[in-house]
Design a protein around this motif. Structure first.
Motif, PDB file in Angstrom:
ATOM      1  N   ARG A  51       0.880  -1.177   0.000  1.00 58.88           N
ATOM      2  CA  ARG A  51       0.000   0.000   0.000  1.00 58.88           C
ATOM      3  C   ARG A  51       0.913   1.221   0.000  1.00 58.88           C
ATOM      4  NH1 ARG A  51      -4.420  -0.355   4.600  1.00 58.88           N
ATOM      5  NH2 ARG A  51      -5.280   1.312   3.288  1.00 58.88           N
ATOM      6  N   MET A  52       0.963   1.900  -1.146  1.00 60.33           N
ATOM      7  CA  MET A  52       1.955   2.949  -1.378  1.00 60.33           C
ATOM      8  C   MET A  52       1.241   4.151  -1.978  1.00 60.33           C
ATOM      9  SD  MET A  52       4.613   0.165  -2.994  1.00 60.33           S
ATOM     10  CE  MET A  52       6.115   1.130  -2.961  1.00 60.33           C
ATOM     11  N   ARG A  53       1.104   5.211  -1.185  1.00 62.97           N
ATOM     12  CA  ARG A  53       0.244   6.339  -1.542  1.00 62.97           C
ATOM     13  C   ARG A  53       0.999   7.546  -2.087  1.00 62.97           C
ATOM     14  NH1 ARG A  53      -2.943   5.834   4.178  1.00 62.97           N
ATOM     15  NH2 ARG A  53      -4.112   3.917   3.698  1.00 62.97           N
ATOM     16  N   ASP A  54       2.323   7.510  -2.084  1.00 62.66           N
ATOM     17  CA  ASP A  54       3.081   8.654  -2.595  1.00 62.66           C
ATOM     18  C   ASP A  54       4.512   8.223  -2.877  1.00 62.66           C
ATOM     19  OD1 ASP A  54       4.587   8.772  -0.109  1.00 62.66           O
ATOM     20  OD2 ASP A  54       2.908   9.858   0.777  1.00 62.66           O
ATOM     21  N   TRP A  55       5.275   9.161  -3.444  1.00 68.55           N
ATOM     22  CA  TRP A  55       6.720   9.001  -3.625  1.00 68.55           C
ATOM     23  C   TRP A  55       7.411  10.099  -2.809  1.00 68.55           C
ATOM     24  CZ3 TRP A  55       3.287   9.300  -7.799  1.00 68.55           C
ATOM     25  CH2 TRP A  55       3.059   8.102  -8.495  1.00 68.55           C
ATOM     26  N   GLN A  56       8.624   9.828  -2.348  1.00 72.64           N
ATOM     27  CA  GLN A  56       9.332  10.803  -1.518  1.00 72.64           C
ATOM     28  C   GLN A  56      10.734  11.062  -2.060  1.00 72.64           C
ATOM     29  OE1 GLN A  56       9.242   9.730   2.648  1.00 72.64           O
ATOM     30  NE2 GLN A  56       7.019  10.022   2.781  1.00 72.64           N
ATOM     31  N   VAL A  57      11.221  12.286  -1.809  1.00 73.30           N
ATOM     32  CA  VAL A  57      12.591  12.678  -2.153  1.00 73.30           C
ATOM     33  C   VAL A  57      13.290  13.109  -0.865  1.00 73.30           C
ATOM     34  CG1 VAL A  57      14.068  14.142  -3.558  1.00 73.30           C
ATOM     35  CG2 VAL A  57      11.796  13.489  -4.415  1.00 73.30           C
ATOM     36  N   TRP A  58      14.442  12.500  -0.579  1.00 72.79           N
ATOM     37  CA  TRP A  58      15.277  12.844   0.561  1.00 72.79           C
ATOM     38  C   TRP A  58      16.663  13.236   0.039  1.00 72.79           C
ATOM     39  CZ3 TRP A  58      13.936  11.901   5.927  1.00 72.79           C
ATOM     40  CH2 TRP A  58      12.650  11.380   6.102  1.00 72.79           C
ATOM     41  N   SER A  59      17.436  13.920   0.869  1.00 70.66           N
ATOM     42  CA  SER A  59      18.796  14.273   0.460  1.00 70.66           C
ATOM     43  C   SER A  59      19.740  14.230   1.646  1.00 70.66           C
ATOM     44  CB  SER A  59      18.828  15.670  -0.183  1.00 70.66           C
ATOM     45  OG  SER A  59      18.709  16.677   0.787  1.00 70.66           O
ATOM     46  N   SER A  60      21.040  14.118   1.335  1.00 68.04           N
ATOM     47  CA  SER A  60      22.060  14.027   2.377  1.00 68.04           C
ATOM     48  C   SER A  60      23.375  14.584   1.869  1.00 68.04           C
ATOM     49  CB  SER A  60      22.250  12.562   2.802  1.00 68.04           C
ATOM     50  OG  SER A  60      23.300  12.439   3.748  1.00 68.04           O
ATOM     51  N   GLY A  61      24.138  15.178   2.785  1.00 69.62           N
ATOM     52  CA  GLY A  61      25.479  15.639   2.455  1.00 69.62           C
ATOM     53  C   GLY A  61      26.556  14.671   2.869  1.00 69.62           C
ATOM     54  N   ASP A  62      26.164  13.557   3.565  1.00 71.64           N
ATOM     55  CA  ASP A  62      27.168  12.617   4.050  1.00 71.64           C
ATOM     56  C   ASP A  62      26.690  11.168   4.078  1.00 71.64           C
ATOM     57  OD1 ASP A  62      25.356  12.699   6.137  1.00 71.64           O
ATOM     58  OD2 ASP A  62      26.759  13.517   7.605  1.00 71.64           O
ATOM     59  N   LEU A  63      25.485  10.883   3.600  1.00 69.95           N
ATOM     60  CA  LEU A  63      24.859   9.563   3.596  1.00 69.95           C
ATOM     61  C   LEU A  63      24.526   9.069   4.998  1.00 69.95           C
ATOM     62  CD1 LEU A  63      26.882   7.677   0.808  1.00 69.95           C
ATOM     63  CD2 LEU A  63      24.911   9.210   0.580  1.00 69.95           C
ATOM     64  N   VAL A  64      24.614   9.936   5.979  1.00 69.18           N
ATOM     65  CA  VAL A  64      24.266   9.579   7.361  1.00 69.18           C
ATOM     66  C   VAL A  64      23.077  10.404   7.843  1.00 69.18           C
ATOM     67  CG1 VAL A  64      25.093   9.568   9.752  1.00 69.18           C
ATOM     68  CG2 VAL A  64      26.588   8.783   7.913  1.00 69.18           C
ATOM     69  N   GLU A  65      23.145  11.719   7.692  1.00 66.35           N
ATOM     70  CA  GLU A  65      22.025  12.581   8.077  1.00 66.35           C
ATOM     71  C   GLU A  65      21.195  12.882   6.831  1.00 66.35           C
ATOM     72  OE1 GLU A  65      22.238  15.725  11.225  1.00 66.35           O
ATOM     73  OE2 GLU A  65      21.941  17.043   9.493  1.00 66.35           O
ATOM     74  N   TRP A  66      19.900  12.584   6.899  1.00 61.90           N
ATOM     75  CA  TRP A  66      18.993  12.716   5.761  1.00 61.90           C
ATOM     76  C   TRP A  66      17.863  13.663   6.101  1.00 61.90           C
ATOM     77  CZ3 TRP A  66      19.840  10.382   1.065  1.00 61.90           C
ATOM     78  CH2 TRP A  66      20.876   9.423   1.032  1.00 61.90           C
ATOM     79  N   ARG A  67      17.496  14.507   5.141  1.00 59.63           N
ATOM     80  CA  ARG A  67      16.346  15.378   5.320  1.00 59.63           C
ATOM     81  C   ARG A  67      15.356  15.142   4.174  1.00 59.63           C
ATOM     82  NH1 ARG A  67      19.383  20.972   3.576  1.00 59.63           N
ATOM     83  NH2 ARG A  67      18.811  20.965   1.357  1.00 59.63           N
ATOM     84  N   GLN A  68      14.095  15.190   4.501  1.00 51.30           N
ATOM     85  CA  GLN A  68      13.079  15.019   3.469  1.00 51.30           C
ATOM     86  C   GLN A  68      12.911  16.322   2.710  1.00 51.30           C
ATOM     87  OE1 GLN A  68       9.287  13.473   4.786  1.00 51.30           O
ATOM     88  NE2 GLN A  68       8.398  13.599   2.743  1.00 51.30           N
TER      89      GLN A  68
END
Length: 420
Positions: A51-68
Motif C-alpha cells: 500500500r503505497m500512496r506517494d513518492w518521496q525525495v530525501w537528500s544528504s550531504g554525508d549519507l548519514v544525516e537525511w532530510r526530506q
C-alpha cells in the motif's frame, strides 16, 4: 533550497538509513555535492500487501544525516488518488530535473522540477509509457545518462511478467521516446525480474535487478550474467561519490510490505563481478567501530589519489597513486584513549609516510609511521606497521594521508585496526 521546517531530518545509526519510515525502492543520484534519494513509500508496518500512496525525495550531504525534501502524490498526476505508487527514478538535463514514476505495473509517467529535491509536477498529464506500448509491463523505470559527448539519455523498464526489459533512447526534452523500444538480451539467465537499474563502471554497462547483475560492452547488450552479489533481492541502485562506489538497496523493516533503505560500499573484481561486504550491508556506511577486528581500507567514505583493486589474494585493497593521497573514515566509535593503529600493507619505496590526521588531509596530525622498503616486492610482502594516536575522545573522524609516494603500485594496504 532548503527543506520546509515541517519535513523531517533523520540521522542514521545503521542500515536501514531511515528506520520505520517505509522509505524503500531507493534510486540515489548525486547532484552538485549532495546525494538525492528518490523512493517509494510503504504506508504501514501491518500492511498485508503493498500500500503505497506517494513518492518521496530525501537528500544528504554525508549519507548519514537525511532530510526530506518533498512528497510527490498520485492525485497531482494523471493517475489520481491510489495506493499503487511503485518505483521511481530521476535524472538532470539542461538544469531541469525529471522524475519517472510507476503506476502499479501498468504505466510510467514523468514529472519535472527546477530543483532535484522538488516540488515535482506532472509534465504530460498522461503516461509517457502507456499500458499497451510493448509486450512487457510498462513500469519500474530506470533513466540512464550515458557518458558520451552528447550525454545520451535512455529509459529502461519491464518485467519477467512480460517479455523482459525494454530500452529506448529519450528525446532531448526527456519527455518522449526518440526511438521504438528495443528488447534487452541477457545471456546465461532464462528470465529477469522487474526492479532493473543500469549504471556504468570501467567502460562497461552493468544491468542489475536486486543483487543479480550482468555486464555488456554495449548499452543494448547482449548482457552476460555474472551472478548474485547478495546485498538484497529487492530494488536497488548504484552511484559513485567522492571517490567511492555505493549500492543503495531495499531491506525488510520488518516485512515484505514495509521496507527500508540500506547503503553499502561496492567493489569490482578483475573479472567484472560486483562484491559487497556483509558487515557493511548490516551496519551501513559512514560509520565504524574501533572494536572491529579490521576496518578495511576499501570502506573509506572519501578518497583522493587512490584506487581500489583486487590483489593476488582475491581481496580488495587500496593502491596509493600519488603523494598527498588520502582516505577519510568518519565517525569511528568506541575509541580507546590514545589507541595503537596497526596498518597492514606494503611499500616498495623507503621513506613512505602515513599520517593519521583529524577529519581531513589538512587537519591536526594525531600520529605517523614510516614504512620500510619491502623485500621481495614482486611477491607483495605485506607487514603490520604501527603508530600511536594522540586522541582521547570516544569518537574519531580519521583521515589517513600518504606522503612520499609517486607512481602506481608504490604503496598498497588492506586494512587497519585500533586497539588499546
Amino acid at each position: 533550497m532548503s527543506a520546509p521546517n515541517s519535513l523531517p531530518v533523520v540521522r542514521a545509526t545503521k542500515n536501514p538509513i531511515l528506520p520505520k519510515t517505509g522509505v524503500c525502492d531507493p534510486h540515489i543520484h548525486v547532484f552538485g555535492d549532495r546525494a538525492y534519494l528518490f523512493a517509494s513509500h510503504d504506508t504501514a508496518p501491518k500492511n498485508s500487501t503493498w500500500r503505497m500512496r506517494d513518492w518521496q525525495v530525501w537528500s544528504s550531504g554525508d549519507l548519514v544525516e537525511w532530510r526530506q525534501e518533498s512528497t510527490f502524490r498520485p492525485e497531482d498526476t494523471y493517475i489520481g488518488p491510489c495506493e499503487r505508487c511503485w518505483a521511481v527514478d530521476a535524472a538532470e538535463r539542461n538544469g531541469r530535473y525529471f522524475l519517472y514514476f510507476s503506476e502499479h505495473d501498468l504505466t510510467t509517467g514523468v514529472a519535472v522540477s527546477e530543483h532535484p529535491g522538488g516540488p515535482y509536477r506532472d509534465a504530460l498529464g498522461r503516461p509517457l509509457l502507456p499500458k499497451d506500448l510493448t509486450d512487457t509491463h510498462q513500469y519500474d523505470p530506470t533513466v540512464f545518462i550515458d557518458d558520451d559527448e552528447s550525454r545520451t539519455p535512455y529509459l529502461i523498464w519491464g518485467s519477467y511478467q512480460g517479455s523482459g526489459y525494454k530500452i529506448a533512447r529519450l528525446a532531448s526534452d526527456m519527455l518522449s521516446l526518440a526511438e521504438p523500444p528495443r528488447q534487452i538480451q541477457i545471456e546465461g539467465l532464462p528470465a529477469q525480474d522487474d526492479k532493473n537499474f543500469l549504471h556504468k563502471h570501467g567502460g562497461r554497462y552493468y544491468l542489475t535487478w536486486g543483487s543479480f547483475h550482468a555486464v555488456s560492452d554495449s548499452i543494448h547488450g547482449p548482457y552476460r550474467y555474472l551472478g548474485n552479489f547478495g546485498a538484497s533481492h529487492d530494488h536497488g541502485s548504484f552511484f559513485s561519490w567522492r571517490g567511492q562506489d555505493f549500492n543503495a538497496f531495499t531491506v525488510y523493516d520488518p516485512t515484505l510490505y514495509f521496507r527500508g533503505t540500506g547503503i553499502c560500499y561496492v567493489h569490482y573484481k578483475n573479472d567484472g563481478r560486483i562484491v559487497v561486504d556483509p558487515l557493511v550491508v548490516e551496519h551501513g556506511v559512514g560509520r565504524y567501530d574501533a572494536s572491529w577486528n579490521q576496518i578495511r581500507a576499501a570502506w573509506f567514505m572519501e578518497g583522493d589519489g587512490i584506487r581500489k583493486r583486487e590483489n593476488h589474494w582475491e581481496r580488495i585493497e587500496i593502491e596509493v597513486l600519488r603523494d598527498g593521497a588520502h582516505l577519510i573514515f568518519p565517525r569511528i566509535s568506541n575509541m580507546p584513549i590514545n589507541p595503537l593503529l596497526t596498518l597492514f600493507g606494503t611499500s616498495n619505496r623507503a621513506g613512505t609516510t602515513v599520517e593519521a590526521r583529524l577529519k581531513g588531509p589538512n587537519g591536526p596530525i594525531l600520529g605517523s609511521l614510516t614504512l620500510p622498503e619491502a623485500k621481495s616486492w614482486g611477491h607483495w610482502t605485506y607487514q603490520s606497521h604501527q603508530m600511536r594516536l594522540n586522541h582521547s575522545a570516544p569518537e574519531l573522524d580519521l583521515c589517513l594521508t600518504v606522503k612520499g609516494v609517486e607512481g602506481e603500485g608504490l604503496m598498497r594496504f588492506e586494512y587497519f585496526r585500533l586497539t588499546e
